[in-house]
Design a protein around this motif. Structure first.
Motif, mmCIF file in Angstrom:
data_model
loop_
_atom_site.group_PDB
_atom_site.id
_atom_site.type_symbol
_atom_site.label_atom_id
_atom_site.label_comp_id
_atom_site.label_asym_id
_atom_site.label_seq_id
_atom_site.Cartn_x
_atom_site.Cartn_y
_atom_site.Cartn_z
ATOM 1 N N PHE A 14 0.836 -1.201 0.000
ATOM 2 C CA PHE A 14 0.000 0.000 0.000
ATOM 3 C C PHE A 14 0.874 1.255 0.000
ATOM 4 O O PHE A 14 0.677 2.177 -0.792
ATOM 5 N N HIS A 51 -8.809 7.567 -7.454
ATOM 6 C CA HIS A 51 -9.740 6.460 -7.294
ATOM 7 C C HIS A 51 -9.033 5.261 -6.657
ATOM 8 O O HIS A 51 -9.547 4.628 -5.742
ATOM 9 N N THR A 52 -7.834 4.989 -7.157
ATOM 10 C CA THR A 52 -7.066 3.863 -6.623
ATOM 11 C C THR A 52 -6.687 4.092 -5.170
ATOM 12 O O THR A 52 -6.840 3.208 -4.326
ATOM 13 N N LYS A 54 -8.135 6.020 -3.046
ATOM 14 C CA LYS A 54 -9.351 5.947 -2.243
ATOM 15 C C LYS A 54 -9.643 4.506 -1.852
ATOM 16 O O LYS A 54 -9.853 4.199 -0.680
ATOM 17 N N GLY A 55 -9.642 3.625 -2.851
ATOM 18 C CA GLY A 55 -9.964 2.225 -2.613
ATOM 19 C C GLY A 55 -8.960 1.547 -1.696
ATOM 20 O O GLY A 55 -9.337 0.904 -0.719
ATOM 21 N N SER A 56 -7.676 1.738 -1.995
ATOM 22 C CA SER A 56 -6.648 1.056 -1.207
ATOM 23 C C SER A 56 -6.634 1.567 0.225
ATOM 24 O O SER A 56 -6.541 0.788 1.174
ATOM 25 N N ALA A 58 -9.041 2.857 1.886
ATOM 26 C CA ALA A 58 -10.218 2.376 2.610
ATOM 27 C C ALA A 58 -10.013 0.932 3.039
ATOM 28 O O ALA A 58 -10.377 0.551 4.153
ATOM 29 N N MET A 59 -9.402 0.125 2.171
ATOM 30 C CA MET A 59 -9.139 -1.268 2.533
ATOM 31 C C MET A 59 -8.197 -1.343 3.734
ATOM 32 O O MET A 59 -8.308 -2.226 4.560
ATOM 33 N N MET A 60 -7.267 -0.410 3.787
ATOM 34 C CA MET A 60 -6.302 -0.412 4.885
ATOM 35 C C MET A 60 -6.820 0.352 6.095
ATOM 36 O O MET A 60 -6.098 0.561 7.058
ATOM 37 N N PHE B 12 -1.718 -3.099 -5.079
ATOM 38 C CA PHE B 12 -2.165 -3.354 -3.714
ATOM 39 C C PHE B 12 -3.452 -4.171 -3.710
ATOM 40 O O PHE B 12 -3.592 -5.137 -2.967
ATOM 41 N N LYS B 103 -15.625 -1.828 -2.821
ATOM 42 C CA LYS B 103 -14.465 -1.460 -2.000
ATOM 43 C C LYS B 103 -14.872 -0.413 -0.973
ATOM 44 O O LYS B 103 -15.597 0.505 -1.337
ATOM 45 N N PRO B 104 -14.423 -0.415 0.244
ATOM 46 C CA PRO B 104 -13.574 -1.453 0.821
ATOM 47 C C PRO B 104 -14.405 -2.644 1.259
ATOM 48 O O PRO B 104 -15.407 -2.473 1.936
#
Lengths: 699, 118
Positions: A14, A51-52, A54-56, A58-60, B12, B103-104
């Protein structure tokens, strides 16, 4: 963390990817600055990057970063969908940079172990305000999605199946989705989409699945729908049970009169409204698809212009592993020498062994080159960081500057890159702040108002030169001398100093020519930071300047630190290694060429040039029988501008050596001048590596 | 064991999906970082399942989905979308996407969807 296993490698990925994306983003924005406008391609790129992230993020679980990226994504989403939007380019780039800086800062904190990101409300609001502002100015065109959503009134809260002769059965169903599945409205749409293959006359609540509140409504009261079909209850039940994230399904067959067998609570659905909704939906979908198509053509156009980016398959490896590999490679080189030059072999004739040894040597050399090349990184990333500095500083100081970058593809060892970043930044800031004149002064001096800073890298032998050059006012020698006198830094008579010597005074600790301390440079630390940083990696700094024309700082740095070619020489019982790159020549001394001055300083004349002689046995206090020049050998070594003639007992031979630091206890007890480190030789003995730059002090 | 192709422009995301899938007994046969590569890899590898990101350079996930479904109407393509992409997800479903995650997402969410195709 939502993905709470192997968190470390994910986190690493990340951080790595986000940093890369931000660099890419910064670079593309800086590239747009000379045209002061964004192309569709740029906008798409920024949108995608945000966008990327944001997604990553949020996952973390870095929700603030995610929200911030989302806000900026929204802004650029608007920009890419609306053509001809009037934007304040400069304000927008500033805003994007502010976002980039914030995220970068968070990344830094996370890298250092922070578990949460900082609140970003202020910036998020700035992004939203900006979006609101351009939307306002762009009122003429209203967004199609919103128009549709507002066109739908409140739907009735009951449904009734229609009679239809084509279908045998009518059904009424309510579906609840499991929590956290998100986009319940689209999941509902998926059900309807599937159902259409076997059913007709489908009606549902909420009627407009694309309305903004639809998802919430389904979450709270479920997705309710009625339809007609020829399939049996069992078949329909089975079909609906396949729904992913299904929490609860209520399915009942209603008789064709429209009355539910068990439930009578039905209200009439507003037919005209329903058809209205459908029309709207179609329109939305059509415009959506059209938008998609436009995007593709725009993208295709953009692709044609985009420089050819070859996608290599790349893996990321932690630097520690590379360091380890390099260490092992060093050990390997030593072991190879230990085997092939083993003392046990002396005097033996071993043709087959020699052959194999030669092959081993060749492969070792190749292997070493590969290991080195893995660690090589182009300077481009470091150079590109300077673009941002020049831009920001130029704006603040109100100086217009063009930054020219040359040779950014030049590669140096990863460890070295880390060391030159700060000195380089210092030099660039210095050039902008002290080097370049103000616009008015430039015009007065008959120069173009726009200043020039050139950043250049090139390979010279086993060194890399990095040059920071400006076309500013140059350095005034007199003011340097005056200042040096004031500070007591002048150690030699001015008359004996060359221009270079005078300029080099700037590099001494505690020297700073500019009286005004500004935000960017001249913070009292001065240029010695640069010298120290560069010397730490075995490099050197030199200055050239012509008053009123400009100044150039040249940093000379070694390509790599760990393995160098060296010449082994002996003095008494000791063995020393001189880096081959410093050696100019060696020869048997001829007595006629040697001069001794009244102070007993020995010098040698080589082709008309006079060099001081340094007896290594004196310098390092070693006992040797070879004290007459005729018995030993001279080696001319050069570092920077200084050339010295070394006197040693004899040459042993050339070999690759692995530079090892001198042991701590030696360094602690005494600062050893003229020694760069030590290395292990093939026969297991230790050789001391000579630091040619330090020899001057031993004369 | 089901073979899966992971499509996402963010390394990622690919990594995080891959780790989840491998943990739950899926076989990740390939990865693609844009729609174009995704279509090529699909035709080459014929995976049982595809996780497809939507926003990607070169060719979007939606275009890739359409291309894949055109070649293999039975293709099991799961869209990986983000909040706010409702319209695109809807288009994906019309175009033949089997389902989607937003996502997420959590490990459970992703597996719940993919398990349907096991």
């Amino acid at each position: 963390m939502s993905m709470n296993y192997s968190g470390d490698s994910l986190l690493g990925m990340f951080l790595f990817e986000t940093t890369q994306l931000l660099e890419q983003l910064e670079e593309s924005i800086l590239n747009t600055e000379h045209t002061s406008s964004f192309t569709q391609e740029d906008i798409n790129e920024i949108f995608r990057i945000m966008h990327t992230i944001k997604g990553s993020a949020a996952m973390m679980q870095y929700h603030n970063v995610s929200k911030l990226a989302h806000a900026l994504e929204d802004l650029f989403d608007y920009l890419r969908s609306e053509e001809n939007v009037e934007i304040d380019y400069s304000a927008l780039t500033d805003l994007v940079f502010a976002n980039v800086d914030f995220i970068n800062e968070q990344i830094g904190k996370i890298e250092e172990g922070a578990t949460e990101d900082d609140d970003a409300t202020e910036l998020i609001n700035a992004n939203r305000d900006f979006l609101a502002k351009i939307k306002n100015e762009d009122k003429g065109q209203s967004s199609s999605g919103e128009a549709n959503a507002s066109g739908n009134g409140k739907a009735g809260d009951g449904l009734q199946a229609e009679k239809n002769a084509n279908f045998k059965y009518s059904y009424k169903a309510t579906i609840y989705f499991s929590e956290g599945c998100e986009m319940e409205n689209i999941r509902a749409f998926g059900i309807i989409n599937n159902l259409e293959e076997v059913a007709g006359d489908i009606k549902h609540i909420p009627e407009d699945l694309m309305a903004s509140e639809a998802a919430e409504e389904i979450k709270s009261s479920g997705f309710r729908f009625v339809f007609n079909s020829n399939c049996t209850y069992v078949d329909i039940h089975q079909l609906l049970m396949q729904t992913i994230f299904l929490k609860e399904l209520e399915l009942e067959q209603v008789d064709t009169s429209g009355e539910a067998k068990s439930d009578s609570k039905t209200l009439e659905a507003n037919q005209s409204q329903a058809s209205n909704v459908e029309k709207n939906q179609e329109a939305t979908m059509a415009s959506d698809v059209k938008k998609g198509q436009e995007d593709t053509t725009r993208q295709k156009q953009a692709q044609r212009q985009r420089p050819n980016l070859t996608h290599q398959s790349i893996i990321s490896v932690p630097v520690e592993k590379l360091d380890k590999l390099m260490d092992l490679m060093g050990e390997f080189v030593i072991s190879e020498a230990m085997v092939t030059q083993n003392p046990d072999l002396v005097g033996l004739e071993l043709p087959n062994f020699e052959k194999s040894a030669l092959q081993l040597k060749k492969i070792t050399k190749e292997l070493q080159e590969v290991v080195m090349s893995i660690r090589m990184v182009p300077l481009s990333a470091t150079f590109n960081k300077m673009k941002r500095i020049v831009r920001d500083m130029g704006k603040k100081l109100d100086k217009e500057v063009t930054l020219t970058i040359l040779g950014e593809e030049t590669e140096v060892d990863k460890n070295i890159i880390e060391h030159i970043s700060d000195p380089l930044m210092h030099l660039v800031r210095n050039a902008l702040d002290h080097g370049l004149e103000t616009k008015e002064d430039r015009i007065k001096a008959g120069k173009p108002a726009v200043g020039n800073i050139k950043l250049e890298a090139k390979n010279v032998g086993s060194d890399v030169l990095i040059i920071v050059q400006d076309d500013g006012k140059g350095i005034n020698k007199d003011s340097i001398i005056r200042k040096a006198k004031e500070k007591g830094l002048l150690k030699r008579p001015v008359e004996s100093m060359s221009d270079k010597d005078i300029f080099n005074l700037i590099l001494l600790p505690g020297f700073s020519t500019n009286e005004n301390v500004t935000e960017y440079s001249g913070r009292g630390v001065g240029m010695d930071v640069v010298t120290k940083g560069i010397e730490a990696i075995g490099g050197s700094v030199s200055i050239d300047s012509i008053e009123h024309v400009g100044t150039a700082f040249t940093m000379k740095i070694p390509l790599t630190l760990a393995i160098v070619d060296g010449m082994n020489v002996s003095v008494g019982e000791s063995i020393y290694t001189i880096p081959t790159m410093n050696i100019k020549e060696f020869f048997k001394p001829v007595l006629e060429d040697i001069i001794i001055d009244p102070d007993k300083n020995e010098m040698v004349i080589v082709r008309g040039e006079c060099y001081p002689i340094l007896r290594l046995h004196n310098a390092f206090k070693v006992d040797t029988d070879v004290t007459d020049f005729e018995d030993g050998i001279f080696i001319i070594v050069k570092h920077d501008q200084h050339t010295i003639c070394l006197f040693v007992d004899r040459l042993i031979g050339q070999q690759q050596i692995v530079v090892k630091a001198l042991p701590e206890y030696i360094l602690r007890s005494k600062r050893v001048k003229g020694l760069a480190g030590c290395t292990l030789l093939g026969d297991g003995s230790i050789s001391l590596i000579i630091d040619v730059s330090g020899l001057n002090d031993l004369l | 064991m089901k073979n899966v192709l992971i499509v996402d422009d963010a390394a990622f995301m690919r990594m995080s999906i891959k780790m989840t899938l491998q943990k739950h007994g899926f076989n990740v046969v390939g990865e693609a970082d844009n729609g174009k590569v995704a279509v090529e890899k699909y035709l080459e590898l014929r995976p049982d399942l595809v996780t497809m990101d939507i926003t990607m350079p070169e060719m979007t996930g939606i275009e890739a989905l359409k291309e894949i479904v055109k070649n293999d109407p039975q293709a099991n393509v799961i869209m990986v979308s983000a909040m706010g992409q409702e319209m695109l997800v809807k288009e994906a479903i019309i175009s033949g996407a089997k389902s989607f995650v937003v996502k997420p997402f959590t490990e459970d969410t992703l597996i719940k969807v993919l398990d349907k195709f096991k």
